[in-house]
Design a protein around this motif. Structure first.
Motif, short mmCIF file in Angstrom:
data_model
loop_
_atom_site.label_atom_id
_atom_site.label_comp_id
_atom_site.label_asym_id
_atom_site.label_seq_id
_atom_site.Cartn_x
_atom_site.Cartn_y
_atom_site.Cartn_z
N PRO A 26 -115.08 49.87 26.76
CA PRO A 26 -116.22 49.11 27.28
C PRO A 26 -116.21 48.87 28.79
N SER A 27 -115.09 49.10 29.45
CA SER A 27 -115.03 48.93 30.91
C SER A 27 -114.20 50.05 31.50
N ASP A 28 -114.03 50.02 32.81
CA ASP A 28 -113.21 51.04 33.46
C ASP A 28 -111.75 50.62 33.59
N ALA A 29 -111.36 49.52 32.92
CA ALA A 29 -109.99 49.00 33.05
C ALA A 29 -108.94 50.00 32.59
N GLU A 30 -109.19 50.71 31.49
CA GLU A 30 -108.22 51.68 30.99
C GLU A 30 -108.08 52.85 31.96
N ALA A 31 -109.20 53.30 32.52
CA ALA A 31 -109.15 54.40 33.50
C ALA A 31 -108.33 53.98 34.72
#
Length: 179
Positions: A26-31
């Motif tokens: 749902p966000s770019d946190a994992e990327a």
């Protein structure tokens, strides 16, 4: 699984891996976590794998080093699986399963003893993961205990269990999601 190839990531894959993670979460946190992890001592290049279909990266999995800290005795190095992502339009094709199998096989061939994962236990049980609590493994991340699974690649790798010491940036991923 016709036409799917799993291989080690290369630098030319980095932007495609970002797209996979951004589309799967749902966000770019994992990327951002993956980008930062590549510069950390916990990163093992051979355990960052991509799945390709028609010369396009459609999935990614990463295993990295964490500490298993027992109440008494020596700290052990084990692996954490995170993140594992597949482009949503390619889900339900067995890509995630192929990534997990390849990552576990590679980890074993490199001599790593065990892997922990936070995620859907029903998915990971297919690969012989079991509840981490079976080995006395405790997770500092605020998730239900049932969501933490583990697999010993080498019998006895988890010793008497203990607390997992993740990178602070990994724990922050879950703190953001819980907020």
């Amino acid at each position: 699984m016709d036409g799917i190839t799993v291989r080690q990531e290369v630098a030319d894959d980095f932007s495609a891996i970002d797209v996979v993670n951004k589309s799967a979460f749902p966000s770019d946190a994992e990327a951002r976590f993956v980008q930062n992890l590549r510069r950390a001592a916990a990163f093992i290049p051979e355990l960052s794998l991509v799945a390709e279909a028609q010369n396009r990266v459609v999935g990614h999995i990463l295993l990295f080093v964490v500490d298993l800290v027992p109440a008494t005795g020596d700290t052990r190095k084990i692996l954490a699986l995170a993140p594992m992502a597949v482009v949503p339009s390619q889900s339900h094709r067995g890509i995630g399963s192929a990534l997990v199998r390849a990552a576990l096989k590679k980890a074993g061939s490199l001599g790593h003893g065990g892997v922990v994962v936070i995620g859907h236990p029903e998915f990971y049980r297919r690969f012989e993961f079991d509840a981490a609590s079976k080995w006395g493994i405790r997770c500092p991340v605020p998730v239900p205990e049932d969501d933490v699974s583990a697999i010993e690649l080498v019998k006895g790798a988890f010793g008497n269990g203990g607390a997992i010491r993740y990178l602070a940036s990994f724990v922050e991923l879950f703190a953001r999601q819980a907020a």
